[in-house]
Write an enzyme that holds these catalytic residues in place. Structure first.
Site, PDB file in Angstrom:
ATOM      1  N   TYR A   1       0.833  -1.210   0.000  1.00  0.00           N
ATOM      2  CA  TYR A   1       0.000   0.000   0.000  1.00  0.00           C
ATOM      3  C   TYR A   1       0.863   1.254   0.000  1.00  0.00           C
ATOM      4  CZ  TYR A   1      -3.673   3.306   0.754  1.00  0.00           C
ATOM      5  OH  TYR A   1      -4.527   4.366   0.573  1.00  0.00           O
TER       6      TYR A   1
ATOM      7  N   GLN B   1     -10.526   0.004   1.439  1.00  0.00           N
ATOM      8  CA  GLN B   1     -11.002  -0.832   0.321  1.00  0.00           C
ATOM      9  C   GLN B   1      -9.837  -1.488  -0.415  1.00  0.00           C
ATOM     10  OE1 GLN B   1     -11.654   2.358   0.882  1.00  0.00           O
ATOM     11  NE2 GLN B   1     -11.548   3.637  -0.940  1.00  0.00           N
TER      12      GLN B   1
ATOM     13  N   ASN C   1      -3.268   5.798   6.575  1.00  0.00           N
ATOM     14  CA  ASN C   1      -3.952   6.568   7.620  1.00  0.00           C
ATOM     15  C   ASN C   1      -4.696   5.614   8.572  1.00  0.00           C
ATOM     16  OD1 ASN C   1      -6.298   5.846   6.267  1.00  0.00           O
ATOM     17  ND2 ASN C   1      -6.699   7.884   5.451  1.00  0.00           N
TER      18      ASN C   1
ATOM     19  N   THR D   1       1.695   9.178  11.510  1.00  0.00           N
ATOM     20  CA  THR D   1       3.087   9.380  11.904  1.00  0.00           C
ATOM     21  C   THR D   1       3.250   9.985  13.296  1.00  0.00           C
ATOM     22  OG1 THR D   1       3.709   9.606   9.638  1.00  0.00           O
ATOM     23  CG2 THR D   1       5.120  10.720  11.202  1.00  0.00           C
TER      24      THR D   1
ATOM     25  N   GLN E   1       6.882  16.253  10.615  1.00  0.00           N
ATOM     26  CA  GLN E   1       6.051  15.049  10.763  1.00  0.00           C
ATOM     27  C   GLN E   1       4.594  15.413  11.013  1.00  0.00           C
ATOM     28  OE1 GLN E   1       7.486  11.977   9.911  1.00  0.00           O
ATOM     29  NE2 GLN E   1       8.975  13.516   9.280  1.00  0.00           N
TER      30      GLN E   1
ATOM     31  N   HIS F   1       2.232  15.379   7.975  1.00  0.00           N
ATOM     32  CA  HIS F   1       1.687  14.168   7.351  1.00  0.00           C
ATOM     33  C   HIS F   1       0.174  14.052   7.477  1.00  0.00           C
ATOM     34  CE1 HIS F   1       4.702  11.541   5.712  1.00  0.00           C
ATOM     35  NE2 HIS F   1       5.508  11.699   6.736  1.00  0.00           N
TER      36      HIS F   1
ATOM     37  N   GLU G   1       7.208   5.998  16.894  1.00  0.00           N
ATOM     38  CA  GLU G   1       7.586   5.520  15.564  1.00  0.00           C
ATOM     39  C   GLU G   1       8.977   6.057  15.201  1.00  0.00           C
ATOM     40  OE1 GLU G   1       5.452   7.382  12.412  1.00  0.00           O
ATOM     41  OE2 GLU G   1       6.391   6.134  10.876  1.00  0.00           O
ATOM     42  N   HIS G   2       9.137   7.384  15.296  1.00  0.00           N
ATOM     43  CA  HIS G   2      10.444   8.019  15.041  1.00  0.00           C
ATOM     44  C   HIS G   2      10.909   8.673  16.336  1.00  0.00           C
ATOM     45  CE1 HIS G   2       8.209   8.732  11.129  1.00  0.00           C
ATOM     46  NE2 HIS G   2       9.266   8.064  10.696  1.00  0.00           N
TER      47      HIS G   2
ATOM     48  N   ASP H   1      12.806   9.554   5.934  1.00  0.00           N
ATOM     49  CA  ASP H   1      11.575   9.462   5.137  1.00  0.00           C
ATOM     50  C   ASP H   1      11.890   9.172   3.678  1.00  0.00           C
ATOM     51  OD1 ASP H   1       9.736   9.821   7.120  1.00  0.00           O
ATOM     52  OD2 ASP H   1       9.509  11.976   6.826  1.00  0.00           O
TER      53      ASP H   1
ATOM     54  N   GLU I   1      -0.904 -36.058  28.098  1.00  0.00           N
ATOM     55  CA  GLU I   1      -1.848 -35.035  27.600  1.00  0.00           C
ATOM     56  C   GLU I   1      -3.194 -35.672  27.240  1.00  0.00           C
ATOM     57  OE1 GLU I   1      -0.070 -32.842  24.359  1.00  0.00           O
ATOM     58  OE2 GLU I   1       1.132 -31.630  25.738  1.00  0.00           O
TER      59      GLU I   1
ATOM     60  N   HIS J   1      -2.112 -39.729  19.458  1.00  0.00           N
ATOM     61  CA  HIS J   1      -0.759 -39.226  19.192  1.00  0.00           C
ATOM     62  C   HIS J   1       0.270 -40.316  19.522  1.00  0.00           C
ATOM     63  CE1 HIS J   1      -2.650 -35.314  18.963  1.00  0.00           C
ATOM     64  NE2 HIS J   1      -1.496 -34.683  18.814  1.00  0.00           N
TER      65      HIS J   1
HETATM   66  P1  NAD Z   1      -3.975   7.196   2.684  1.00  0.00           P
HETATM   67  O1  NAD Z   1      -3.732   6.722   1.294  1.00  0.00           O
HETATM   68  O2  NAD Z   1      -3.460   6.382   3.800  1.00  0.00           O
HETATM   69  O3  NAD Z   1      -5.541   7.356   2.910  1.00  0.00           O
HETATM   70  C1  NAD Z   1      -6.363   7.884   1.927  1.00  0.00           C
HETATM   71  C2  NAD Z   1      -7.596   7.016   1.840  1.00  0.00           C
HETATM   72  O4  NAD Z   1      -8.293   7.032   3.086  1.00  0.00           O
HETATM   73  C3  NAD Z   1      -8.588   7.458   0.814  1.00  0.00           C
HETATM   74  O5  NAD Z   1      -8.290   6.868  -0.427  1.00  0.00           O
HETATM   75  C4  NAD Z   1      -9.890   6.939   1.385  1.00  0.00           C
HETATM   76  O6  NAD Z   1     -10.196   5.713   0.811  1.00  0.00           O
HETATM   77  C5  NAD Z   1      -9.641   6.721   2.853  1.00  0.00           C
HETATM   78  N1  NAD Z   1     -10.511   7.578   3.667  1.00  0.00           N
HETATM   79  C6  NAD Z   1     -10.450   8.923   3.775  1.00  0.00           C
HETATM   80  N2  NAD Z   1     -11.434   9.351   4.600  1.00  0.00           N
HETATM   81  C7  NAD Z   1     -12.126   8.248   5.007  1.00  0.00           C
HETATM   82  C8  NAD Z   1     -13.254   8.044   5.854  1.00  0.00           C
HETATM   83  N3  NAD Z   1     -13.842   9.057   6.477  1.00  0.00           N
HETATM   84  N4  NAD Z   1     -13.681   6.781   6.053  1.00  0.00           N
HETATM   85  C9  NAD Z   1     -13.081   5.734   5.446  1.00  0.00           C
HETATM   86  N5  NAD Z   1     -12.010   5.880   4.620  1.00  0.00           N
HETATM   87  C10 NAD Z   1     -11.548   7.125   4.404  1.00  0.00           C
HETATM   88  O7  NAD Z   1      -3.401   8.681   2.715  1.00  0.00           O
HETATM   89  P2  NAD Z   1      -3.385   9.777   3.864  1.00  0.00           P
HETATM   90  O8  NAD Z   1      -4.747  10.056   4.368  1.00  0.00           O
HETATM   91  O9  NAD Z   1      -2.570  10.890   3.350  1.00  0.00           O
HETATM   92  O10 NAD Z   1      -2.602   9.112   5.035  1.00  0.00           O
HETATM   93  C11 NAD Z   1      -1.266   8.707   4.928  1.00  0.00           C
HETATM   94  C12 NAD Z   1      -0.913   8.283   6.308  1.00  0.00           C
HETATM   95  O11 NAD Z   1       0.248   7.475   6.290  1.00  0.00           O
HETATM   96  C13 NAD Z   1      -0.645   9.450   7.237  1.00  0.00           C
HETATM   97  O12 NAD Z   1      -1.368   9.246   8.437  1.00  0.00           O
HETATM   98  C14 NAD Z   1       0.844   9.344   7.506  1.00  0.00           C
HETATM   99  O13 NAD Z   1       1.209   9.857   8.748  1.00  0.00           O
HETATM  100  C15 NAD Z   1       1.006   7.846   7.439  1.00  0.00           C
HETATM  101  N6  NAD Z   1       2.355   7.362   7.240  1.00  0.00           N
HETATM  102  C16 NAD Z   1       2.782   6.431   8.129  1.00  0.00           C
HETATM  103  C17 NAD Z   1       4.020   5.892   8.001  1.00  0.00           C
HETATM  104  C18 NAD Z   1       4.448   4.827   8.972  1.00  0.00           C
HETATM  105  O14 NAD Z   1       5.345   4.057   8.644  1.00  0.00           O
HETATM  106  N7  NAD Z   1       3.873   4.746  10.149  1.00  0.00           N
HETATM  107  C19 NAD Z   1       4.849   6.263   6.945  1.00  0.00           C
HETATM  108  C20 NAD Z   1       4.381   7.197   6.040  1.00  0.00           C
HETATM  109  C21 NAD Z   1       3.117   7.747   6.193  1.00  0.00           C
END
Ligand code: NAD
Length: 439
Positions: A129, A193, A222, A245, A267, A270, A336-337, A370, A424, A429
């Site tokens: 992803y 999805q 997210n 993040t 951070q 994000h 995380e970081h 990053d 047992e 067995h």
């Molecule tokens: P994303 O691709 O993770 O999420 C977008 C998707 O979220 C959309 O396509 C939609 O399908 C879904 N969505 C949005 N609102 C919704 C709702 N109300 N209900 C259900 N689904 C919904 O992209 P993003 O939102 O930019 O998030 C990226 C995340 O990744 C950030 O939180 C960032 O901090 C995190 N991140 C984490 C790491 C890690 O290793 N921990 C690294 C990089 C980024």
């Protein structure tokens, strides 16, 4: 801007409760994603289209991005960005090869003729992803694909949200990187999805609208992506819960407040749910960081998002008595970081045992990790770093035990195994050993 959590008089041992966390967590997001996952399982491509329209405000022509679009995206890449991508890939690949690859160890002979070995094999098919909501994280293509390739995974699929701005395709930089890395199975599907599509598989009317199920899903995302990974774990393998993040910075009066402020802000950029936490024993540093943040946040492009993240529950300045107590706090937080910006940073970093990744001293900011440090940026969040690791070659490997006993070796142990089984209350067995005794 950042709230203050004063732990200088804290004497109880339960620091996990004291560290800041978001109000909205993975459990809270479950209610939103369970119907999404069920609909994808039941109605496949039709449900994927509906959710793209609802959440991404565009319906892609096909789920799968046509091969020629990937080729065009790579051809259109400008040279500077191509160089940046190439160097990032080179560094990540080198670390994978030299620090992360595990090979099968020699078989162990536990008694004469009794051999047990461990065969290390890659996962067969993976779904990776790549986020694309707030920002198109092309860097996540590298962080997912390179370790999977170095592990020897033979079937790699990538999914990233469709972008209205690009006619329902994922961002062109994401497509270009997939092509540069030799991945041609790319889906314009985002969020929960996408995880459900990978976990259940989708059979459409033709290949362009189908996705065979995968064995394992990895990658950041997210809160909804993380909730879907938690919900579907078991149906499909997952890496860690790499969600919104977090950055924690352990700093003393020797830290440069501009560096600290810039790194917290980087951070927070994000996600509105991202967490930025400064742990310090210096009130002077805390005051100047606050002032720097006020100026820097106002001047930056995503000031509204950053401001929401910094002023929410999950972000704070945590005041501690000294760096020893600071270490207790960051170990309890398991960020995380984690940046260490103190005198003798390497010695302080050596005492950290809970963090996704540790960034040592003033010249190793999280932004470097990053993109191009050579380390992974897919890291466990929400305290999961106390039991999980970042995405690496190992994440894509499995260990299979191979048991190979001779007849004599089995008979030598027959009494012992039969007695164990009977203790047992499992005579079936025991019998599987008994039938092998000479008649
Ligand atoms: P994303 O691709 O993770 O999420 C977008 C998707 O979220 C959309 O396509 C939609 O399908 C879904 N969505 C949005 N609102 C919704 C709702 N109300 N209900 C259900 N689904 C919904 O992209 P993003 O939102 O930019 O998030 C990226 C995340 O990744 C950030 O939180 C960032 O901090 C995190 N991140 C984490 C790491 C890690 O290793 N921990 C690294 C990089 C980024």
């Amino acid at each position: 801007m950042l709230r203050i959590v004063d732990l200088t008089r804290e004497t109880t041992g339960d620091l996990r409760r004291a560290v800041p966390r978001a109000d909205f967590d993975v459990d809270a997001a479950m209610a939103a994603i369970i119907p999404v996952c069920a609909a994808v399982k039941d109605r496949g491509a039709e449900a994927l289209r509906e959710y793209s329209e609802k959440f991404d405000h565009v319906v892609p022509d096909h789920l799968r991005v046509p091969a020629e679009v990937l080729v065009e995206a790579a051809a259109d890449l400008d040279d500077t960005l191509r160089q940046a991508f190439t160097e990032s890939i080179r560094r990540r690949r080198q670390v994978c090869r030299e620090a992360e690859v595990e090979t099968s160890p020699a078989p162990v002979e536990v008694a004469a003729g009794a051999r047990v070995s461990q065969r290390i094999v890659p996962v067969g098919r993976v779904g990776l992803y790549v986020p694309g909501g707030f920002a198109p994280l092309a860097s996540s293509v590298i962080m997912n694909v390179v370790p999977a390739q170095e592990a020897g995974v033979t079937s790699i699929a990538v999914a990233s949200p469709p972008q209205a701005e690009f006619g329902g395709l994922p961002h062109p930089n994401i497509l270009a990187l997939c092509h540069l890395l030799g991945v041609d199975e790319v889906y314009a599907v985002g969020g929960a999805q996408a995880i459900a599509m990978f976990a259940h598989g989708v059979e459409g009317s033709d290949e362009a609208d189908s996705c065979p199920r995968v064995d394992m899903v990895t990658g950041p995302g997210n809160i909804y992506v993380v909730a879907a990974k938690r919900y579907l774990r078991g149906t499909v393998g997952i890496d860690s819960e790499a969600g919104p993040t977090e950055i924690a910075i352990l700093a003393d009066k020797t830290a440069d407040p501009r560096h600290v402020a810039a790194d917290l802000m980087s951070q927070a950029e994000h996600d509105t749910l991202a967490a930025a936490v400064l742990v310090t024993d210096s009130t002077e540093l805390a005051d100047i960081v606050e002032k720097e943040l006020a100026t820097m946040v106002e001047a930056t492009l995503h000031s509204e998002r950053i401001c929401t993240s910094l002023t929410s529950e999950q972000s704070a300045i945590v005041m501690v008595r000294d760096i020893d107590q600071g270490l207790e706090v960051v170990n309890a937080y398991a960020a995380e970081h984690l940046e260490i910006q103190t005198a003798d940073a390497a010695a302080v970093a050596a005492r950290v045992h809970n963090a996704g990744a540790i960034f040592v001293g003033p010249w190793s900011p999280v932004s470097l990790g990053d993109y191009s440090a050579g380390s992974t940026h897919v890291l466990p969040t929400a305290g999961a770093a106390c039991h999980s690791s970042g995405l690496s070659v190992r994440s894509f490997m499995r260990a299979i035990h191979v048991i190979d006993y001779t007849e004599d070796a089995l008979l030598d142990l027959a009494d012992s195994v039969e007695n164990f089984a009977l203790a047992e209350n499992l005579p079936g067995h025991a019998n599987a050993i008994t039938v092998r005794r000479p008649r």
